[in-house]
Design an enzyme around this catalytic site. Sequence first.
Site, PDB file in Angstrom:
ATOM      1  N   LYS A  70      36.950  42.828  35.246  1.00  0.00           N
ATOM      2  CA  LYS A  70      37.893  42.744  36.360  1.00  0.00           C
ATOM      3  C   LYS A  70      37.720  41.408  37.077  1.00  0.00           C
ATOM      4  CE  LYS A  70      37.761  47.714  37.429  1.00  0.00           C
ATOM      5  NZ  LYS A  70      39.166  48.078  37.197  1.00  0.00           N
TER       6      LYS A  70
ATOM      7  N   ARG B  38      39.757  57.159  30.691  1.00  0.00           N
ATOM      8  CA  ARG B  38      40.354  58.098  29.732  1.00  0.00           C
ATOM      9  C   ARG B  38      39.415  58.402  28.562  1.00  0.00           C
ATOM     10  NH1 ARG B  38      45.355  54.167  29.014  1.00  0.00           N
ATOM     11  NH2 ARG B  38      44.685  53.804  31.167  1.00  0.00           N
TER      12      ARG B  38
END
Length: 506
Positions: A280, A354
């Site tokens: 990030k 996920r």
Amino acid sequence: MTALTLSTAAASGLRADAIVVGVAKGPKGPVVAPGAEAVDKAYDGGLAGILETLGATGGEGEVTKLPAPSGFKAPVVVAVGLGAVPEKDDTYGAEALRRAAGAAARALAGAKKAAFALPISDPADAGAVAEGARLGAYAFDAYKENGNGAKNGKAPLGEVALIGGKPRDAAYKAAIARATAVTEELNRARDLINTPPNDLNPESFAAVVSAAGKEHGIKVQVLDEKALEKGGYGGILGVGKGSAAGPRLVKLSYTSAKATKHLAFVGKGITYDSGGISLKPAGHNETMKCDMSGAAAVFAAVVAAARLGLEVNVTGWLALAENMPSGSATRPGDVLRMYSGKTVEVLNTDAEGRLVLADALWKASEEKPDAIIDVATLTGAMVLALGNRTFGVMANDDAFRASIVEAAEEVGEESWPMPLPEHLRKGMDSPTADIANMGERMGGGLVAGLFLREFVGEGITWAHLDIAGPAFNEAGPFGYTPKGGTGSAVRTLVRLAELTAAGDLG
């Protein structure tokens, strides 16, 4: 934590630091709400006029302090806005009461006791005020020099006496007991979310859960790295292997001898998300301690269900890992073999939630629960779609999705039903593996939901709550919502457990 009592005493004779009254926004100015009649009478019926002179409008969350009338044992009256005056024959909604109580409790940081004379017409109203007051009084200052739950150098409000409550009435006592259990566990979730990642990793999170399990009679099972490796949990291991702090899969089991239904809650628990090799950028990683908010919500909801003695079996699954870059981290292009046996091509290591959820969902499916609900701070796309205060709800059953949205509204959590468009599934086709962890960029929150659906057992009702927006409040506090971790979805999950126990869900 703020204590709660029910009181039938008159406002004038109650020893407290403040008397809290409600004021609503009328067409011609502020209107004093029911519950404050004795206070208004002490001002010779002029309380609304005094508040208007002071600039009060009755708008939601507005707080105005003024000296108490002569003869009152409390020195201060706190008027808190309830929003618009209800239509004729209507009463103030539970959420309006929660928000007003929360705003007032936060404004009274440093006070030892306050009497709340808000509109309470039944036990549900009392419960709403109690919830709002305890949630609004919350503070997380464990790492500040003054410490001990102090807020800006002031301790949270010590006690709330609910005027108009009936201390000997079983229904009122039950409402307060429920509010106490739910808010204590929700605030515990907030504490976990706010804890810095150097002090909260998968192992220490699991230790907190184990301790709570012993306290409340909940069976807790923790799978460490060796157990995960032996069991073939490729998703959880793939995310966690870049960190020195190993991953965990934690199972909490609350069982009731009278239960006929079984719910499974699954929570994403990334204790810090750097993005991994798909790192990030600066400005997007400073609050990533909150990426375990889904697991915190599941943990809190299971413990609350146990404390309330709900007649439903509830299993919580916490998929815990820290997503870090290193020489051992999963790379974009790697293929992971998941617990289900399915293979996943990892195109972006920052789409890690996920992956851990997929293993936990398949494991939860093996027990054939009546329904599975997963909770996760999963996608920025959902924040773009719904903003910072609303979570998205996806499901493989439209009626179940509608029931969740209705339950969320009932407890005061904002949610919105979202679709699972079949045409988006093709974007996750992989030339190398069974599925990729990324698909089309547009509709990314829906793509994530479609990915998770692949790992739900056949015939099992399932829903996915993407709480990326409301899980962590970076703006100023409002109502009963503090800055920082909010405990989003806890109350919705508890309500779903209650509805299931009552036979009103599914």
